[in-house]
Design an enzyme around this catalytic site. Structure first.
Site, short mmCIF file in Angstrom:
data_model
loop_
_atom_site.label_atom_id
_atom_site.label_comp_id
_atom_site.label_asym_id
_atom_site.label_seq_id
_atom_site.Cartn_x
_atom_site.Cartn_y
_atom_site.Cartn_z
N THR A 182 73.17 -99.48 -10.57
CA THR A 182 73.24 -98.96 -9.20
C THR A 182 73.91 -100.01 -8.31
O THR A 182 73.51 -101.17 -8.30
CB THR A 182 71.83 -98.66 -8.67
N ARG A 231 57.93 -99.39 -10.30
CA ARG A 231 57.69 -98.04 -10.81
C ARG A 231 56.91 -97.14 -9.84
O ARG A 231 57.27 -95.97 -9.67
CB ARG A 231 56.99 -98.11 -12.17
N ILE A 288 61.93 -69.40 -7.80
CA ILE A 288 61.44 -68.63 -6.67
C ILE A 288 62.60 -68.08 -5.84
O ILE A 288 62.57 -66.95 -5.36
CB ILE A 288 60.50 -69.48 -5.80
N GLY A 318 65.49 -67.41 -7.07
CA GLY A 318 66.28 -66.52 -7.90
C GLY A 318 67.74 -66.94 -7.96
O GLY A 318 68.06 -68.13 -8.05
N GLU A 352 64.71 -96.44 -15.27
CA GLU A 352 63.56 -97.34 -15.14
C GLU A 352 62.46 -97.00 -16.14
O GLU A 352 61.27 -97.09 -15.84
CB GLU A 352 63.02 -97.34 -13.70
N SER A 376 60.52 -90.99 -19.78
CA SER A 376 59.15 -90.48 -19.89
C SER A 376 58.53 -90.89 -21.22
O SER A 376 57.33 -91.17 -21.30
CB SER A 376 59.15 -88.95 -19.75
#
Length: 426
Positions: free
Chosen positions: A186, A285, A380, A382, A406, A409
């Site tokens: 970054t 985090r 929702i 659509g 970072e 999962s």
């Protein structure tokens, strides 16, 4: 900011973060100061960031005009970050990030991306190094700059122990010589200050790494190809090349004496929690989780308003249980994730160890909630939700990175499972 002012501000921040200073007891009731700052940042996000979000997403460029506006009001800059970071409850920085990323994640990352470099300096540097380099990461309100934290490499993302970037000490010149390539950085290449994690002793793996400040205009540091990303497009991401990049010996964060002591302990087999990359990620985090929360909340609120206004078969679609229950679940998951983020932030501020990997828990939960909630928002809306005419499409693209950078999962689950079991799970 004059040097003396910067040094005083750094000293004040260090003093407020000292472990011996008692932190505030945990409370879910925000102080008036916290509420005022939250509302101030929310106003900036609503009035300045959101109206520009689609434009800068399409341009895929650093939104310097918005960074400048943030700098002029004190939202971007050392003094502002020091105020947020120094909050005795630990909640101010995540609150600020949630509100800013509620406005837009790409612009939010362009504004807050520098704080990762600051975290790298803060976690490893001496007070003198903080005073010298942290203000330079931000520049001045009239001439704002950005900072970059460079860890990942083409062949070393989650596996930080396999970094190939090398740092060699040249005793004759009292300089460190850096060689290697960093990926996914970054602000990489456009930053005034780059914080680079490199390997000093390859045999020690991640325990043989150190963090270095590469000063502005250092020869041998070049920007590689700018990355064209799926989301957070207003945030600059690029490779960084280091070719015989020579920096003064004083640019080793923490100093050579502490490095030698740490390496000696590692060679003797003594474990150490202080690793250049991991110590920075541990600190950041929960704040990253707060950014994901901002995206999730923005998508939820937009979908809620849409469901109240959109009619099908003669009634608002929120009157259908399938829509109403989905929105209820979105609210539930977002609030649950926020509690994990606040707990980890409070623990970190008190200097409490993450015995059950609470920092990783917060980032894992918030990141996955952001992806899930933004996908629900599209559903929702659509067909409208799938178009760029509506912001939930962009929010969904922005959210996905929070299950990747970072620590993916999967890595967060690995960290948590090791913490709760005491077993070195692979």
């Amino acid at each position: 900011m004059e040097a003396s002012t910067a040094e005083s501000a750094v000293a004040a921040t260090l003093e407020s973060n000292a472990p011996e200073n008692p932190a505030a007891p945990f409370s879910l009731e925000l102080s008036q100061d916290q509420k005022d700052i939250r509302d101030w940042v929310h106003g900036f996000a609503e009035g300045v960031v959101r109206p520009a979000a689609a434009e800068w997403d399409e341009r895929e460029e650093t939104p310097w005009p918005i960074i400048s506006e943030a700098a002029k009001i004190g939202l971007y800059g050392f003094e502002g970050i020091a105020q947020f970071w120094g909050d005795e409850t630990g909640l101010m920085l995540p609150i600020v990030n949630e509100e800013l990323f509620w406005g837009d994640a790409g612009i939010g990352m362009a504004i807050m991306g520098t704080t990762l470099a600051v975290a790298g300096i803060f976690s490893s540097g001496t007070p003198e190094q903080l005073a010298e380099w942290v203000p330079q990461c931000f520049g001045t309100p009239d001439d704002p700059k950005v900072g970059s934290f460079c860890v990942s490499e083409p062949d070393a993302g989650s596996d930080v122990s396999s970094l190939r970037t090398r740092a060699r000490y040249d005793e004759a010149s009292d300089e460190w010589v850096l060689n290697g390539q960093k990926a996914w950085a970054t602000n990489g290449g456009i930053a005034k200050v780059h914080v680079v994690v490199a390997t000093v002793d390859q045999e020690l793996g991640s325990r043989g790494q150190a963090a270095f400040v590469v000063p502005p205009d250092t020869k041998g540091l070049e920007m590689g190809t700018k990355v064209k990303k799926h989301g957070i497009r207003a945030s600059h991401t690029a490779d960084v090349f280091l070719d015989d990049c020579r920096i003064p010996g004083a640019c080793l964060l923490g100093g050579k004496e502490k490095l030698e002591e740490r390496l000696a302990r590692a060679r003797e087999g003594t474990s150490s929690r202080k690793q250049a990359a991991m110590s920075t990620f541990e600190a950041s985090r929960p704040t990253v989780g707060a950014q994901a929360l901002g995206i999730a909340r923005a998508a939820y609120e937009y979908a809620l308003d849409y469901a109240k206004e959109r009619t099908q078969f003669g009634r608002a679609i929120i009157e259908n249980q399938s829509i109403a229950f989905t929105l209820a679940d979105m609210k539930l998951e977002i609030d649950a994730a926020r509690l994990l983020v606040w707990r980890a932030s409070w623990m970190g501020r008190r200097g409490m160890p993450f015995e059950a990997a609470e920092g990783s828990m917060s980032k894992l939960k918030a990141g996955e909630v952001a992806v899930w909630a933004t996908e629900r928002a599209i559903q929702i809306l659509g067909g409208n939700g799938y178009t760029r005419e509506y912001p939930v499409e962009r929010m969904h693209r922005d959210a996905k990175i929070y299950t990747i950078f970072e620590g993916t999962s999967e890595i967060q689950r690995l960290v948590v499972s090791r913490a709760i079991s005491g077993v070195h799970i692979r």
